[in-house]
Design a protein around this motif. Sequence first.
Motif, PDB file in Angstrom:
ATOM      1  N   ARG A 162      30.139  36.954  43.729  1.00  0.00           N
ATOM      2  CA  ARG A 162      29.765  38.319  44.081  1.00  0.00           C
ATOM      3  C   ARG A 162      30.893  39.064  45.032  1.00  0.00           C
ATOM      4  N   ALA A 163      31.165  38.223  45.926  1.00  0.00           N
ATOM      5  CA  ALA A 163      32.046  39.014  47.005  1.00  0.00           C
ATOM      6  C   ALA A 163      33.542  38.568  47.106  1.00  0.00           C
ATOM      7  N   ASP A 164      33.964  37.298  46.341  1.00  0.00           N
ATOM      8  CA  ASP A 164      35.102  36.761  46.636  1.00  0.00           C
ATOM      9  C   ASP A 164      35.972  36.620  45.370  1.00  0.00           C
ATOM     10  N   LEU A 165      35.272  36.369  44.199  1.00  0.00           N
ATOM     11  CA  LEU A 165      35.985  36.057  42.865  1.00  0.00           C
ATOM     12  C   LEU A 165      36.899  37.292  42.456  1.00  0.00           C
ATOM     13  N   LEU A 166      36.530  38.361  42.624  1.00  0.00           N
ATOM     14  CA  LEU A 166      37.460  39.369  42.254  1.00  0.00           C
ATOM     15  C   LEU A 166      38.646  39.368  43.156  1.00  0.00           C
ATOM     16  N   THR A 167      38.790  39.107  44.159  1.00  0.00           N
ATOM     17  CA  THR A 167      39.858  39.310  45.128  1.00  0.00           C
ATOM     18  C   THR A 167      40.845  37.851  44.783  1.00  0.00           C
ATOM     19  N   VAL A 168      40.044  36.817  44.774  1.00  0.00           N
ATOM     20  CA  VAL A 168      40.674  35.646  44.262  1.00  0.00           C
ATOM     21  C   VAL A 168      41.421  35.543  42.592  1.00  0.00           C
ATOM     22  N   SER A 169      40.757  36.266  41.762  1.00  0.00           N
ATOM     23  CA  SER A 169      41.502  36.514  40.666  1.00  0.00           C
ATOM     24  C   SER A 169      42.544  37.277  40.532  1.00  0.00           C
ATOM     25  N   VAL A 170      42.571  38.585  41.219  1.00  0.00           N
ATOM     26  CA  VAL A 170      43.598  39.409  41.320  1.00  0.00           C
ATOM     27  C   VAL A 170      44.906  38.717  41.932  1.00  0.00           C
ATOM     28  N   PHE A 171      44.689  37.814  43.072  1.00  0.00           N
ATOM     29  CA  PHE A 171      45.591  37.211  43.990  1.00  0.00           C
ATOM     30  C   PHE A 171      46.291  35.986  42.783  1.00  0.00           C
ATOM     31  N   GLU A 172      45.412  35.430  42.375  1.00  0.00           N
ATOM     32  CA  GLU A 172      46.162  34.459  41.253  1.00  0.00           C
ATOM     33  C   GLU A 172      46.568  35.231  40.074  1.00  0.00           C
ATOM     34  N   ALA A 173      46.246  36.212  39.483  1.00  0.00           N
ATOM     35  CA  ALA A 173      46.941  36.866  38.359  1.00  0.00           C
ATOM     36  C   ALA A 173      48.383  37.156  38.945  1.00  0.00           C
TER      37      ALA A 173
END
Length: 234
Positions: A162-173
């Motif tokens: 909920r809180a971290d996946l979006l940030t991690v995914s954008v970072f990794e992309a």
Amino acid sequence: MMVQPTWLVMLAWASLFVVFASTVVVVVDQFVLGYRQPTKIMEMVWPATALYLGPAAVLTYRKWGRTQSPRWRDRHGKPPRASRHAPTTIQTYHCATHCTLGVIIATPITYGVGVEMFGSTLWPEVVGDYIGAVAIGVAFRYSAEAATGGRRAWAAIRKFFRADLLTVSVFEAALLAWLALMHFRFFHETLRPGSPVFWLIVQVGLIIGFFAAWPPTLLLIRRGIKTELVGTPQ
């Protein structure tokens, strides 16, 4: 095999020296000089941030991290008012640590095993980095659950997604785009973890990932999704 320019190799070694020295400064300040963080996770986040931001991480640590320690507060009282950007920056540091540790752990493993995907070693590295970042993020959340009275795995997973996946995914992309550009366009798949230039390229990718992840972190905070602002100045 492509020969890397001497100036680039020297630059890579210099950069590695600076970020390692910065990491040592933070670690010594926390564990030797006694400026421990009230949130234990942050004692990993600050050194991990120094591994790619170097002196910039040291400066923000001394401004926003060190001042949170009980030792500093006992000596100086309430810290000065932090910048309005501090919560977003620190929360981005927090999620970026998942990706940083994922790269450090997964990359040597994938290259050491020698796995290829679609004829390249880059794609297994990317998959390994992302899986590692998610696993470490869930582990961080799981550890935080202990402070609330229980180690609930499903609660940790839900909070991470909920809180971290979006940030991690954008970072990794962003990191993937940079690595792919360097891997295929400039170095023609000659980069390997044994080269200091490889880690310089990764370091730059982590910096790019940090700046890419900052806006979604701000969005999550403003929408009230990321409400547990771990390690931010109070």
